[in-house]
Design an enzyme around this catalytic site. Structure first.
Site, mmCIF file in Angstrom:
data_model
loop_
_atom_site.group_PDB
_atom_site.id
_atom_site.type_symbol
_atom_site.label_atom_id
_atom_site.label_comp_id
_atom_site.label_asym_id
_atom_site.label_seq_id
_atom_site.Cartn_x
_atom_site.Cartn_y
_atom_site.Cartn_z
ATOM 1 N N GLU A 29 0.750 -1.433 0.082
ATOM 2 C CA GLU A 29 0.002 -0.208 0.163
ATOM 3 C C GLU A 29 0.472 1.990 0.222
ATOM 4 O O GLU A 29 2.264 1.328 0.049
ATOM 5 C CB GLU A 29 -1.496 -0.267 1.625
ATOM 6 C CG GLU A 29 -2.133 -0.766 0.875
ATOM 7 C CD GLU A 29 -2.694 -0.400 2.112
ATOM 8 O OE1 GLU A 29 -2.795 -0.577 3.558
ATOM 9 O OE2 GLU A 29 -3.918 -1.766 2.077
ATOM 10 N N HIS A 52 -9.407 10.328 2.886
ATOM 11 C CA HIS A 52 -9.162 9.299 1.487
ATOM 12 C C HIS A 52 -8.778 9.100 -0.001
ATOM 13 O O HIS A 52 -10.180 10.294 -1.025
ATOM 14 C CB HIS A 52 -9.906 8.288 1.349
ATOM 15 C CG HIS A 52 -9.061 6.889 1.274
ATOM 16 N ND1 HIS A 52 -9.368 6.835 -0.079
ATOM 17 C CD2 HIS A 52 -8.523 5.786 1.676
ATOM 18 C CE1 HIS A 52 -8.532 5.758 -0.986
ATOM 19 N NE2 HIS A 52 -8.080 4.608 0.342
ATOM 20 N N ARG A 74 -1.362 9.612 1.191
ATOM 21 C CA ARG A 74 -2.580 10.123 1.283
ATOM 22 C C ARG A 74 -2.446 11.837 1.071
ATOM 23 O O ARG A 74 -3.903 11.907 -0.474
ATOM 24 C CB ARG A 74 -3.407 9.095 2.010
ATOM 25 C CG ARG A 74 -3.384 7.708 1.927
ATOM 26 C CD ARG A 74 -4.828 7.223 3.199
ATOM 27 N NE ARG A 74 -4.612 5.814 3.110
ATOM 28 C CZ ARG A 74 -5.633 5.212 4.354
ATOM 29 N NH1 ARG A 74 -5.944 5.592 4.822
ATOM 30 N NH2 ARG A 74 -5.191 3.593 3.586
ATOM 31 N N HIS A 125 -11.710 10.816 6.309
ATOM 32 C CA HIS A 125 -11.606 8.574 5.961
ATOM 33 C C HIS A 125 -11.265 8.939 7.682
ATOM 34 O O HIS A 125 -11.448 7.950 8.003
ATOM 35 C CB HIS A 125 -10.538 8.872 4.921
ATOM 36 C CG HIS A 125 -10.202 7.211 4.903
ATOM 37 N ND1 HIS A 125 -11.137 5.915 4.780
ATOM 38 C CD2 HIS A 125 -9.002 6.727 4.691
ATOM 39 C CE1 HIS A 125 -10.550 5.055 4.812
ATOM 40 N NE2 HIS A 125 -9.942 5.176 5.543
ATOM 41 N N ARG A 172 -2.300 10.116 8.580
ATOM 42 C CA ARG A 172 -1.849 8.325 9.122
ATOM 43 C C ARG A 172 -1.398 7.376 8.138
ATOM 44 O O ARG A 172 -1.628 7.768 6.347
ATOM 45 C CB ARG A 172 -3.506 7.452 9.170
ATOM 46 C CG ARG A 172 -3.157 6.455 9.674
ATOM 47 C CD ARG A 172 -4.655 5.890 10.335
ATOM 48 N NE ARG A 172 -5.250 5.826 8.931
ATOM 49 C CZ ARG A 172 -5.662 5.133 8.500
ATOM 50 N NH1 ARG A 172 -4.967 4.032 7.690
ATOM 51 N NH2 ARG A 172 -6.999 5.303 7.847
#
Length: 423
Positions: A157, A273, A319, A380, A415
């Protein structure tokens, strides 16, 4: 009469007489506050009161119950699966064969824009994978995807330096939540109360001694006195126009903590997100970062792939960077969305690896293997929250916080993907 009933019920608990006295004093004090309008008061003493039943709430409840403590766990919904944890798609951090705590810590720091609290990063990097193995794999027996030789399947990811994410298709949160709820509620020391929303924290002096709760079905309110109260109420995404969160993510925990005087921190850091499905008039639907991890590309309506113009890592940048590149293109072109192109992958693979996403898109008339998917960034995850130390203690005695509602400083300003369930 209320105080008499409380005295009879609470004074029977001999394990902590100090807590008993504080609970009684606090509930007497309730008479002189707005909470004195309580109706249908049905007190029930609890050693640990957990507000929320996602992965954080369940972990707290299960651990406390196994120490012999009496636990009451509340959910505002009739269906306890209706929580933020359930909707997590991509996965949870574990470890690659050649992984080290320092490699993971470096990725967390990079995503956090230099604002992570180092002790929190170290704890997650060193202790996190072991907790996944102990609690989720061995104890709750979450059915994570495996390879043909029965090893845990790992995926990549954004902003991770190697594949270290374990998952259950594109429904990891659902698999974890179902397994943890079943394991936790099966314990004889845990009582799950559904359709009960916490309205306020009860405090006597500086000590938290429980919560005032409303029955969502009858409208009646009652107090649950407890030695320890744990906020595990999730985030606040539903305050935003675009969000991947359920409509229960209203920020209730932050509001209750603030009203009772607990410190909050990093409240400006809301993570967006990059890719949620944009269907006008409908709630946004998360399109997992794992799609970009296996090759999906960001394009505009002409098919132009613009991500590398913004960052060398393109679609796999942090992100916040990917969200900004999409938003920038929307503004430049005066368009309501950009698009995610998954056409480099076969329909068979996409339906096998991402069944929930594929079927949801199909229900909207979109073939995930052929049609560019309209996407917008959406609120998100909340990186700030109720200030806690590494033991979950807030600035008020008797009040703890865990999960998204809490802020240890781990995430800094942004995050890293798949740290939320692990934290």
């Amino acid at each position: 009469a209320t105080v008499s009933v409380l005295y009879w019920r609470v004074s029977r608990v001999s394990s902590n007489q100090m807590a008993t006295r504080k609970v009684l004093s606090a509930l007497r004090a309730v008479k002189s506050t707005s909470a004195s309008k309580l109706v249908g008061l049905e007190p029930e003493y609890s050693d640990v009161l957990v507000l929320g039943c996602g992965i954080a709430g369940c972990t707290v409840a299960l651990r406390a119950a196994r120490q012999g403590l009496k636990v009451t766990m509340l959910t505002a919904s009739e269906d306890p699966h209706d929580c933020n944890s359930y909707w997590a798609q991509g996965g949870i951090i574990y470890r690659a064969a050649d992984d080290t705590p320092e490699l993971l810590a470096n990725d967390v720091r990079s995503a956090g824009a230099g604002m992570c609290v180092e002790d929190a990063v170290t704890m997650l990097a060193e202790d996190g994978p072991r907790r996944v193995e102990e609690i989720l794999i061995e104890e709750a027996q979450v059915p994570f995807d495996r390879t043909e030789d029965n090893k845990l399947a790992l995926c990549l990811e954004a902003n991770h330096n190697r594949p270290r994410i374990i998952h259950f298709k594109d429904q990891t949160g659902a698999a974890i939540t179902e397994s943890m709820l079943a394991t936790t509620t099966a314990h004889e020391n845990v009582t799950l109360v559904k359709s009960a929303i916490a309205l306020d924290i009860l405090k006597h002096g500086e000590h938290v001694v429980g919560a005032v709760v409303m029955d969502n079905v009858t409208g009646n309110t009652f107090a649950i006195p407890s030695r320890v109260t744990v906020l595990a109420t999730g985030g606040l995404g539903d305050l935003y126009e675009h969000t991947s969160n359920p409509d229960t993510a209203r920020g209730d925990g932050f509001a209750m903590a603030s009203r009772v005087g607990a410190a909050l921190q990093n409240m400006e850091f809301v993570q967006f997100h990059p890719t949620t499905l944009y269907i006008p008039g409908e709630r946004r639907f998360l399109l997992s970062e794992a799609l970009r991890g296996v090759g999906a590309k960001l394009v505009d309506k002409t098919g132009r792939n613009f991500a590398k113009e913004y960052h060398p890592s393109a679609e796999l940048a942090c992100r916040d960077i990917v969200s900004r590149m999409i938003t920038s293109e929307m503004f430049k072109q005066n368009e309501p969305c950009m698009y995610l192109d998954c056409s480099s992958m076969s329909k068979e693979y996409l339906y096998e690896r991402f069944p929930a996403i594929s079927k949801h898109c199909e229900s909207k008339g979109l073939d995930i293997s052929r049609d560019p998917l309209p996407v917008v960034p959406a609120a998100h995850y909340f990186c700030g929250g109720v200030k806690t130390d590494l033991e979950g203690r807030t600035t008020l005695p008797g009040l703890y916080a865990a999960g998204e509602v809490a802020c240890t400083g781990l995430h800094g300003a942004n995050r890293l993907a798949s740290t939320s369930l692990l934290e």
